[in-house]
Design an enzyme around this catalytic site. Structure first.
Site, PDB file in Angstrom:
ATOM      1  CE  LYS A  21       9.405   7.788  46.176  1.00 42.91           C
ATOM      2  NZ  LYS A  21      10.867   7.972  46.038  1.00 42.91           N
ATOM      3  NE  ARG A  96       8.419  13.289  42.570  1.00 42.29           N
ATOM      4  CZ  ARG A  96       8.635  11.998  42.331  1.00 42.29           C
ATOM      5  NH1 ARG A  96       7.637  11.173  42.210  1.00 42.29           N
ATOM      6  NH2 ARG A  96       9.863  11.557  42.219  1.00 42.29           N
ATOM      7  NE  ARG A 142      15.885   2.835  40.146  1.00 41.13           N
ATOM      8  CZ  ARG A 142      15.130   3.804  40.638  1.00 41.13           C
ATOM      9  NH1 ARG A 142      14.184   3.515  41.505  1.00 41.13           N
ATOM     10  NH2 ARG A 142      15.332   5.053  40.292  1.00 41.13           N
ATOM     11  NE  ARG A 174      13.427   5.367  37.082  1.00 41.88           N
ATOM     12  CZ  ARG A 174      12.800   5.700  38.190  1.00 41.88           C
ATOM     13  NH1 ARG A 174      12.186   4.781  38.915  1.00 41.88           N
ATOM     14  NH2 ARG A 174      12.791   6.946  38.611  1.00 41.88           N
ATOM     15  NE  ARG A 185      15.149  10.562  39.616  1.00 37.65           N
ATOM     16  CZ  ARG A 185      15.572   9.297  39.758  1.00 37.65           C
ATOM     17  NH1 ARG A 185      16.682   8.894  39.134  1.00 37.65           N
ATOM     18  NH2 ARG A 185      14.905   8.454  40.491  1.00 37.65           N
TER      19      ARG A 185
HETATM   20  P1  AP5 Z   1      13.323   1.936  44.743  1.00 35.27           P
HETATM   21  O1  AP5 Z   1      12.367   1.142  45.546  1.00 35.27           O
HETATM   22  O2  AP5 Z   1      13.254   1.830  43.259  1.00 35.27           O
HETATM   23  O3  AP5 Z   1      13.305   3.476  45.217  1.00 35.27           O
HETATM   24  P2  AP5 Z   1      12.220   4.611  45.013  1.00 35.27           P
HETATM   25  O4  AP5 Z   1      12.111   5.364  46.280  1.00 35.27           O
HETATM   26  O5  AP5 Z   1      10.963   4.036  44.445  1.00 35.27           O
HETATM   27  O6  AP5 Z   1      13.001   5.492  43.957  1.00 35.27           O
HETATM   28  P3  AP5 Z   1      12.569   6.176  42.597  1.00 35.27           P
HETATM   29  O7  AP5 Z   1      13.844   6.580  41.942  1.00 35.27           O
HETATM   30  O8  AP5 Z   1      11.642   5.301  41.797  1.00 35.27           O
HETATM   31  O9  AP5 Z   1      11.804   7.404  43.095  1.00 35.27           O
HETATM   32  P4  AP5 Z   1      11.554   8.699  42.348  1.00 35.27           P
HETATM   33  O10 AP5 Z   1      10.646   9.357  43.292  1.00 35.27           O
HETATM   34  O11 AP5 Z   1      12.730   9.472  41.919  1.00 35.27           O
HETATM   35  O12 AP5 Z   1      10.989   8.190  40.930  1.00 35.27           O
HETATM   36  P5  AP5 Z   1       9.531   8.183  40.298  1.00 35.27           P
HETATM   37  O13 AP5 Z   1       9.472   7.008  39.415  1.00 35.27           O
HETATM   38  O14 AP5 Z   1       8.495   8.399  41.328  1.00 35.27           O
HETATM   39  O15 AP5 Z   1      14.805   1.538  45.221  1.00 35.27           O
HETATM   40  C1  AP5 Z   1      15.940   2.133  44.645  1.00 35.27           C
HETATM   41  C2  AP5 Z   1      17.106   1.117  44.601  1.00 35.27           C
HETATM   42  O16 AP5 Z   1      17.481   0.786  45.947  1.00 35.27           O
HETATM   43  C3  AP5 Z   1      16.748  -0.218  43.931  1.00 35.27           C
HETATM   44  O17 AP5 Z   1      17.859  -0.664  43.223  1.00 35.27           O
HETATM   45  C4  AP5 Z   1      16.429  -1.154  45.110  1.00 35.27           C
HETATM   46  O18 AP5 Z   1      16.750  -2.490  44.789  1.00 35.27           O
HETATM   47  C5  AP5 Z   1      17.359  -0.613  46.202  1.00 35.27           C
HETATM   48  N1  AP5 Z   1      16.793  -0.733  47.553  1.00 35.27           N
HETATM   49  C6  AP5 Z   1      15.555  -0.350  47.966  1.00 35.27           C
HETATM   50  N2  AP5 Z   1      15.400  -0.554  49.281  1.00 35.27           N
HETATM   51  C7  AP5 Z   1      16.595  -1.074  49.707  1.00 35.27           C
HETATM   52  C8  AP5 Z   1      17.070  -1.485  51.003  1.00 35.27           C
HETATM   53  N3  AP5 Z   1      16.318  -1.405  52.105  1.00 35.27           N
HETATM   54  N4  AP5 Z   1      18.331  -1.954  51.079  1.00 35.27           N
HETATM   55  C9  AP5 Z   1      19.124  -2.023  49.968  1.00 35.27           C
HETATM   56  N5  AP5 Z   1      18.727  -1.661  48.727  1.00 35.27           N
HETATM   57  C10 AP5 Z   1      17.473  -1.172  48.615  1.00 35.27           C
HETATM   58  O19 AP5 Z   1       9.569   9.533  39.418  1.00 35.27           O
HETATM   59  C11 AP5 Z   1      10.343   9.661  38.258  1.00 35.27           C
HETATM   60  C12 AP5 Z   1      10.052  11.001  37.598  1.00 35.27           C
HETATM   61  O20 AP5 Z   1       8.661  11.061  37.208  1.00 35.27           O
HETATM   62  C13 AP5 Z   1      10.250  12.236  38.476  1.00 35.27           C
HETATM   63  O21 AP5 Z   1      11.603  12.662  38.468  1.00 35.27           O
HETATM   64  C14 AP5 Z   1       9.316  13.235  37.817  1.00 35.27           C
HETATM   65  O22 AP5 Z   1       9.884  13.787  36.641  1.00 35.27           O
HETATM   66  C15 AP5 Z   1       8.131  12.387  37.409  1.00 35.27           C
HETATM   67  N6  AP5 Z   1       7.081  12.314  38.444  1.00 35.27           N
HETATM   68  C16 AP5 Z   1       6.685  11.199  39.132  1.00 35.27           C
HETATM   69  N7  AP5 Z   1       5.703  11.492  39.983  1.00 35.27           N
HETATM   70  C17 AP5 Z   1       5.471  12.827  39.854  1.00 35.27           C
HETATM   71  C18 AP5 Z   1       4.569  13.727  40.500  1.00 35.27           C
HETATM   72  N8  AP5 Z   1       3.735  13.300  41.466  1.00 35.27           N
HETATM   73  N9  AP5 Z   1       4.616  15.023  40.154  1.00 35.27           N
HETATM   74  C19 AP5 Z   1       5.462  15.451  39.193  1.00 35.27           C
HETATM   75  N10 AP5 Z   1       6.344  14.664  38.548  1.00 35.27           N
HETATM   76  C20 AP5 Z   1       6.340  13.351  38.873  1.00 35.27           C
END
Ligand code: AP5
Length: 239
Positions: A21, A96, A142, A174, A185
């Site tokens: 994402k 979410r 990552r 991270r 997660r």
């Molecule tokens: P990346 O693009 O970083 O993936 P992502 O989908 O953004 O993954 P996240 O781990 O950031 O999502 P998340 O939803 O768990 O975390 P968030 O920060 O929102 O890619 C991942 C890896 O794959 C990278 O190394 C990249 O290089 C590689 N990659 C990507 N695409 C690729 C491809 N096509 N081919 C090969 N490699 C590829 O949330 C973190 C925490 O915050 C949550 O757990 C929660 O506690 C809190 N939080 C956030 N938002 C909310 C909310 N709305 N409500 C409640 N709690 C929340």
């Protein structure tokens, strides 16, 4: 995108942790000239600065659980009201839960009106699908730079070990990318976020792409899906 369909865009990227994402949001935000709004990034920034919100969120995030909806709503409203989000935005990691999706619908209905075309703006939700084993590999590999650039030691390594290609900063792991937290997660996604697939599908707002291919291929699929949905809505008079 044609001039006729060049309208305010409210994009939501939906997918499990590691689906890509953030990676895609950075590329697509640049293409459309709209901001990438990541609730995870905003929360991590609050944790790093030790704000009241950060203090409340820190332990919850470290366990891989979702921060309570009530803490997230004000934070998102504040961000979406910034002038740079006037023409639209990409939401990454929000909504979410079904309660968050209902909140967003009400917010858009109330606050995001495309005056130039005299229409209300409804979200286009792009679901990014990636299989479980690939998600684990992406998350454990990552590394991120403090300025936000994303790498992967297995799949998208930097040119120099542990160093950002763009700004030379040292890459970090991270704190929630440890295996035991990753599993929680992914479980939280299945339990609380996956119901949004039906929620948006039933409203005709969802398009799905295969996120398992190379980054640029996924970007191409996503842009095509966004433009098709946007054009169909313009044609039907809904946008
Ligand atoms: P990346 O693009 O970083 O993936 P992502 O989908 O953004 O993954 P996240 O781990 O950031 O999502 P998340 O939803 O768990 O975390 P968030 O920060 O929102 O890619 C991942 C890896 O794959 C990278 O190394 C990249 O290089 C590689 N990659 C990507 N695409 C690729 C491809 N096509 N081919 C090969 N490699 C590829 O949330 C973190 C925490 O915050 C949550 O757990 C929660 O506690 C809190 N939080 C956030 N938002 C909310 C909310 N709305 N409500 C409640 N709690 C929340």
């Amino acid at each position: 995108m044609t001039d006729e369909s060049k309208r305010k865009l409210a994009l939501v990227f939906l997918g499990p942790p590691g689906a890509g994402k953030g990676t895609q949001a950075k590329l697509i935000a640049e293409r459309y000239g709209i901001p990438h709004v990541s609730t995870g990034d905003i929360l991590r920034d609050n944790v790093a600065r030790g704000t009241g919100l950060g203090l409340k969120a820190k332990a919850i995030m470290a366990r891989g659980e979702l921060v309570p909806d009530t803490l997230v709503f004000d934070m998102v409203a504040l961000r979406l009201r910034q002038p740079d989000a006037e023409q639209g935005f990409i939401l990454d990691g929000f909504p979410r839960t079904v309660a968050q999706a209902e909140w967003l619908d009400a917010f858009l209905e109330r606050e995001l009106i495309d005056n130039a075309h005299n229409v209300k703006v409804r979200p286009i939700v792009v679901q990014i699908n990636v299989d479980y084993n690939q998600l684990l590999r992406r998350l454990t590999g990552r590394r991120t730079c403090p300025a936000g650039h994303i790498y992967n030691i297995y799949l998208q390594p930097p040119r120099v070990d542990e160093t950002c290609d763009v700004d030379g900063l040292k890459l970090v792991l991270r704190s929630d990318d440890r295996e035991e937290v990753i599993r929680e997660r992914l479980a939280a996604y299945e339990r609380q976020t996956k119901p949004l697939v039906d929620y948006y599908w039933n409203k005709g707002r969802l398009v799905a792409v295969n996120g398992g291919s190379a980054v640029r291929q996924v970007t191409g699929q996503m842009i095509q899906a966004i433009e098709q949905m946007s054009a169909a809505e313009v044609k039907s008079g809904r946008r």
